[in-house]
Design an enzyme around this catalytic site. Structure first.
Site, short mmCIF file in Angstrom:
data_model
loop_
_atom_site.label_atom_id
_atom_site.label_comp_id
_atom_site.label_asym_id
_atom_site.label_seq_id
_atom_site.Cartn_x
_atom_site.Cartn_y
_atom_site.Cartn_z
N CYS A 93 63.57 74.54 6.84
CA CYS A 93 63.81 73.26 7.55
C CYS A 93 63.05 73.21 8.87
O CYS A 93 62.41 72.21 9.19
CB CYS A 93 65.30 73.08 7.78
SG CYS A 93 66.15 74.56 8.38
N HIS A 152 69.00 70.98 14.18
CA HIS A 152 68.22 71.81 15.11
C HIS A 152 67.53 70.86 16.09
O HIS A 152 67.20 69.72 15.72
CB HIS A 152 67.10 72.56 14.40
CG HIS A 152 67.53 73.40 13.23
ND1 HIS A 152 68.45 74.42 13.33
CD2 HIS A 152 67.12 73.40 11.93
CE1 HIS A 152 68.59 75.01 12.14
NE2 HIS A 152 67.81 74.40 11.28
N1 LIG Z 1 71.18 75.11 4.60
C1 LIG Z 1 70.09 74.94 5.28
O1 LIG Z 1 70.12 74.57 6.43
C2 LIG Z 1 68.75 75.21 4.66
C3 LIG Z 1 67.66 74.46 5.09
C4 LIG Z 1 66.41 74.67 4.50
C5 LIG Z 1 66.27 75.66 3.54
N2 LIG Z 1 67.36 76.40 3.18
C6 LIG Z 1 67.14 77.43 2.16
O2 LIG Z 1 67.58 76.92 0.91
C7 LIG Z 1 68.13 77.99 0.12
C8 LIG Z 1 69.55 77.64 -0.26
O3 LIG Z 1 70.31 77.52 0.92
P1 LIG Z 1 71.69 76.72 0.96
O4 LIG Z 1 71.99 76.52 2.39
O5 LIG Z 1 71.65 75.55 0.05
O6 LIG Z 1 72.68 77.81 0.38
P2 LIG Z 1 74.19 77.57 -0.13
O7 LIG Z 1 74.76 76.36 0.45
O8 LIG Z 1 74.87 78.88 0.08
O9 LIG Z 1 74.02 77.32 -1.69
C9 LIG Z 1 73.58 78.32 -2.56
C10 LIG Z 1 73.98 77.94 -3.99
O10 LIG Z 1 73.49 78.97 -4.86
C11 LIG Z 1 74.55 79.38 -5.75
N3 LIG Z 1 74.33 80.77 -6.13
C12 LIG Z 1 74.61 81.91 -5.46
N4 LIG Z 1 74.21 82.98 -6.16
C13 LIG Z 1 73.67 82.50 -7.31
C14 LIG Z 1 73.10 83.11 -8.45
N5 LIG Z 1 72.97 84.44 -8.56
N6 LIG Z 1 72.69 82.31 -9.46
C15 LIG Z 1 72.80 80.97 -9.39
N7 LIG Z 1 73.33 80.34 -8.31
C16 LIG Z 1 73.76 81.11 -7.30
C17 LIG Z 1 75.80 79.16 -4.93
O11 LIG Z 1 76.90 78.94 -5.80
P3 LIG Z 1 78.10 79.97 -5.93
O12 LIG Z 1 78.79 79.92 -4.61
O13 LIG Z 1 78.84 79.44 -7.04
O14 LIG Z 1 77.49 81.31 -6.20
C18 LIG Z 1 75.47 77.86 -4.21
O15 LIG Z 1 75.72 76.77 -5.06
C19 LIG Z 1 67.96 79.25 0.96
O16 LIG Z 1 66.72 79.84 0.68
C20 LIG Z 1 67.93 78.70 2.38
O17 LIG Z 1 67.28 79.55 3.30
C21 LIG Z 1 68.59 76.17 3.67
#
Ligand SMILES: NC(=O)c1ccc[n+]([C@@H]2O[C@H](COP(=O)([O-])OP(=O)(O)OC[C@H]3O[C@@H](n4cnc5c(N)ncnc54)[C@H](OP(=O)(O)O)[C@@H]3O)[C@@H](O)[C@H]2O)c1
Length: 355
Positions: free
Chosen positions: A142, A222
């Site tokens: 992001c 941010h």
């Molecule tokens: N949040 C932000 O601000 C942001 C911004 C830009 C980029 N990102 C990037 O985007 C990515 C995802 O971040 P997020 O914030 O969306 O994370 P998140 O909210 O924790 O979501 C992750 C998802 O992945 C699932 N998951 C976990 N382990 C898994 C597995 N082994 N197989 C399949 N699904 C699985 C989780 O479900 P369960 O709980 O059911 O396991 C959850 O639905 C990361 O690389 C992060 O750095 C995040």
């Protein structure tokens, strides 16, 4: 127009937003989403009509006990789709890479993964054409998305000698009750420079950029303080006009009275944005200042959503189904990007008429 079948592996903060955005496009649809736990997000995925896949056979049982229908395991989803968007937590995508490769399924990773996970780091405004037809892409984080979008037009128009940016980062997302700080201001990382500059260089390898980071007790957005030393000395008005002409940069006029991230979010909600999302960089117009070749400003980045349009464009880059310009235009139209800017302009037109 072919409808590309898109799998979303990981249905959390980013994955659920990408799924909604895919469904709004004319040329792609969600063929399934995957998770590991049968929680509220799994229920929401089913309620939103997405076929739900789980990470392993063991999880099938747990989902069954929770009364949630599953369509199969993530392997079947990877086989069935044209492109998989990996939105699993940071570091988990790397573990899936071999499975995507084995199925010969093009994959898009997120910025939480190391750059080496994919053939190329991606930003739709900066290097779409270089990424066309890749087997795998990584949509930069992001913060990096916010920086590269801002820097691209400046780099093209005036050249950039040096960038210095301080990133004041939210402690966690609204659902992350285990994150912090709750009452502190943390240099993060405390060593200088932070890793964000090198991440920008995965898109602009020759850019001279230093970044510093802080974490604060907020879940909203941010805020970046940016100083760009340009190679040429343009008029401030020319820069403001140029940035305003970029669809994913919202130069926020003073008259909107959005003095912080809370009011920006409220504006997005008032404009009917799904989940209150702000896909655009929000640059406070009053903060744009020029001292010789040194340009300064503040911009706010909505960490939950600015990468969403970029993922949609990454799908079209990887499938080579549209040019950069066509893809960005399609994505912008489907997501209503530009509406905030046009409301701000309408306001200006009315004020000018009243004058
Ligand atoms: N949040 C932000 O601000 C942001 C911004 C830009 C980029 N990102 C990037 O985007 C990515 C995802 O971040 P997020 O914030 O969306 O994370 P998140 O909210 O924790 O979501 C992750 C998802 O992945 C699932 N998951 C976990 N382990 C898994 C597995 N082994 N197989 C399949 N699904 C699985 C989780 O479900 P369960 O709980 O059911 O396991 C959850 O639905 C990361 O690389 C992060 O750095 C995040």
């Amino acid at each position: 127009m072919n409808t590309a079948q898109i799998a979303i592996n990981g249905y959390g903060t980013i994955g659920k937003r990408i799924a909604s955005a895919v469904e709004l496009q004319p040329d792609m649809q969600v063929c399934g989403v995957a998770k590991t736990s049968p929680d509220y997000e799994a229920n929401a995925a089913r309620a939103n009509g997405y076929p739900l896949y789980v990470a392993s056979e063991r999880s099938v049982e747990a989902f069954g006990e929770a009364g949630i229908d599953v369509a199969g395991t993530v392997e079947a989803l990877i086989e069935a789709c044209d492109v998989v968007v990996d939105a699993t937590p940071s570091g988990v995508g790397k573990r899936y890479k071999a499975r995507y490769d084995a199925a010969d399924t093009p994959a898009i990773f997120q910025g939480g993964e190391a750059p080496e996970v994919a053939e190329q780091s991606f930003n739709a405004r900066s290097n779409f054409e270089d990424c066309a037809g890749a087997d795998s892409l990584r949509v930069v984080s992001c913060n990096t998305t916010g920086l590269t979008r801002f820097l691209s037009p400046l780099k093209e128009a005036y050249g950039i000698e040096k960038v210095r940016a301080t990133l004041v980062r939210r402690g966690g997302d609204p659902s992350q009750s285990d994150r912090g700080p709750i009452n502190d201001i943390l240099p993060d990382p405390v060593s200088i420079p932070s890793h964000h500059g090198p991440d920008v260089q995965t898109v602009f390898p020759d850019l001279d950029i230093d970044t510093m980071g802080l974490k604060v007790p907020s879940t909203r957005m941010h805020v970046h303080t940016i100083n760009v030393t340009l190679s040429e000395e343009p008029a401030l008005r020319a820069i403001t006009d140029q940035l305003s002409g970029e669809s994913r940069l919202f130069v926020v006029p003073a008259r909107l009275g959005t003095n912080g991230c809370g009011t920006l979010h409220e504006f997005a909600r008032e404009m009917g944005r799904s989940r209150g999302d702000l896909y655009e960089n929000c640059i406070w117009g009053e903060s744009l200042a020029l001292n010789g070749r040194d340009l300064y400003c503040y911009q706010a980045i909505h960490q939950e959503s600015d990468v969403v349009p970029e993922n949609i464009d990454a799908i079209r880059a990887i499938t080579e189904s549209a040019s950069a310009t066509e893809s960005r235009a399609l994505t912008d139209e489907a997501l209503g990007i530009g509406i905030l800017e046009s409301v701000a302009r309408m306001d200006r037109t009315e004020t000018m008429l009243a004058d």
